[in-house]
Design a protein around this motif. Sequence first.
Motif, mmCIF file in Angstrom:
data_model
loop_
_atom_site.group_PDB
_atom_site.id
_atom_site.type_symbol
_atom_site.label_atom_id
_atom_site.label_comp_id
_atom_site.label_asym_id
_atom_site.label_seq_id
_atom_site.Cartn_x
_atom_site.Cartn_y
_atom_site.Cartn_z
ATOM 1 N N THR A 302 0.818 -1.216 0.000
ATOM 2 C CA THR A 302 0.000 0.000 0.000
ATOM 3 C C THR A 302 0.849 1.262 0.000
ATOM 4 O O THR A 302 0.352 2.345 -0.321
ATOM 5 N N ARG A 303 2.123 1.144 0.373
ATOM 6 C CA ARG A 303 3.011 2.308 0.407
ATOM 7 C C ARG A 303 3.854 2.425 -0.870
ATOM 8 O O ARG A 303 4.070 3.516 -1.385
ATOM 9 N N LYS A 306 3.084 -0.096 -7.183
ATOM 10 C CA LYS A 306 2.831 0.715 -8.378
ATOM 11 C C LYS A 306 1.935 -0.041 -9.369
ATOM 12 O O LYS A 306 2.041 0.138 -10.586
ATOM 13 N N GLU A 309 -0.235 2.252 -11.499
ATOM 14 C CA GLU A 309 0.573 2.896 -12.538
ATOM 15 C C GLU A 309 0.915 1.905 -13.657
ATOM 16 O O GLU A 309 0.930 2.275 -14.840
ATOM 17 N N PRO A 343 -6.077 -0.341 -2.920
ATOM 18 C CA PRO A 343 -5.670 0.891 -3.619
ATOM 19 C C PRO A 343 -6.566 2.077 -3.293
ATOM 20 O O PRO A 343 -6.083 3.215 -3.233
ATOM 21 N N LYS A 344 -7.846 1.828 -3.079
ATOM 22 C CA LYS A 344 -8.760 2.923 -2.738
ATOM 23 C C LYS A 344 -8.333 3.586 -1.435
ATOM 24 O O LYS A 344 -8.285 4.813 -1.312
ATOM 25 N N ARG A 347 -4.778 5.388 -1.625
ATOM 26 C CA ARG A 347 -4.818 6.679 -2.342
ATOM 27 C C ARG A 347 -5.874 7.630 -1.776
ATOM 28 O O ARG A 347 -5.990 8.759 -2.257
ATOM 29 N N ASP A 349 -8.877 7.467 -2.402
ATOM 30 C CA ASP A 349 -9.617 7.797 -3.615
ATOM 31 C C ASP A 349 -10.406 6.570 -4.062
ATOM 32 O O ASP A 349 -9.827 5.582 -4.530
ATOM 33 N N VAL A 352 -9.986 4.932 -7.991
ATOM 34 C CA VAL A 352 -8.747 4.486 -8.640
ATOM 35 C C VAL A 352 -8.865 3.104 -9.267
ATOM 36 O O VAL A 352 -8.106 2.771 -10.179
#
Length: 466
Positions: A302-303, A306, A309, A343-344, A347, A349, A352
């Motif tokens: 989580t940190r 990628k 990306e 990921p939500k 971020r 967010d 994502v």
Amino acid sequence: MAPEAVDILIRNGTILTVDGARRIVTDGAVAVRGDRIVAVGKTAELDAAYAPARTIDASLKLVMPGLIDGHAHLIELARGLIPDNLRTSDWLKDWCYPYLDAITEEDEYWYSKCLMAEMIRSGTTCFVEPGCKFLASTLTAIEETGMRATTGSWVWDHDGPDGQKCPDYFLPMTLDEALEITESNIRSWDRSADGRIRVFATIEGVGTCSDELTRGAREIAAQYGTFALMHKASSQEEVASELKATGHRPVEHMYEIGALGPNVYLNHMTAVESFEVDMLAETDAKVCQNPPAALKLAKGTTRMGKFLEMREKGVTVALGCDGVNSADHKDMFQAMFLAATLPKDARLDPEVITAEEVIEMATLDGARATGWEDDLGALEPGRKADLILLDIDRPEWVPSYNLVYSLVYAASGDCVDTVMVDGRILMENRELATMDLAEVHARCRELAPRLIERANVKPISRWPVV
């Protein structure tokens, strides 16, 4: 015209096709002839067009492509043995390698069957095994269960940046021996079991393999039209050792030595920088994210991860669980839940990643990553009949206004009712058809204490066992 003969007609279900249009067909049907899907559509249409030898009533069932577990160790056998507070290097050196060395051919055969039973019962039809110890007998176990898989031998030459962590007692081999084993395996067994089994050039990675072996594995894979697979960028410790020895980060170093390419499959990949993502995209290398293991082993997914990306840059990112000593389960529904939610939160967010994208990771992206993109990952005519039926007449599904959301956020592997690979039923009504589960359990329970004794490791309990 008279109806066409087919072997199986699955009817009256909701069909999650994951096809080009991503159709969800209500009151739908799937026609199967041999190992292929012949048609997908409304039940009434397929009833009129096809004469099946057998029908399967999918009322109150969701029919979807079988799940692809992109990282599934069959050599990890000692569930619950390794303490849950270890970093990856200590996990390997002090616990994993000793018991792996103690595994016999009999152990691996029966435990492999037990792990495949768990996968079948939770909806996995295809898995990527990253290197076993006794390949011949493990291939037999895979063939007998009817699953689809990629596999190979555990190969390394103890000569990478972190080679000192490789114990001398466990599978010692030279560079030439490692390459010979790899090529011989592919020549002997690739596309076996009627094409259900593919053999990869499976090297260990994570700092234990020389540049010559890393490049050599990719070259052999290219020669035989298969993939080179390894664990890579798994932890900050691995990055530190690579930087110290080579001046490069793990993925960066593979790029610099010409070891990345479209036939390269990289597991874990949690410790990756943005410029390395560009290298993956440029070379079309394949990646497998394993969120259950990443969380348990505190890899920093989580940190540092990628994966978003990577997907944005067009990198194929499959989804996996890892072995049962690192993830402790083979339930791809849990992996999907984590891939959709971590990921939500990381971020802050919610936009994502979506549930639909995660289902694609567990189906279509897994198929692309393994070279089965034309055969697997969707329910549409011409593809392999690898599919699962989920029971949606369960409390966690009732009511469901969006079956995709329920699949990712509410379901578990226990929802899986029926499993088919190559048009062959491996489980129906939760009953396994290709193995005697009671016998498998009995054999594993019999073998377990002997394995621990040979390995000279002792399970630890923080609470008293009386």
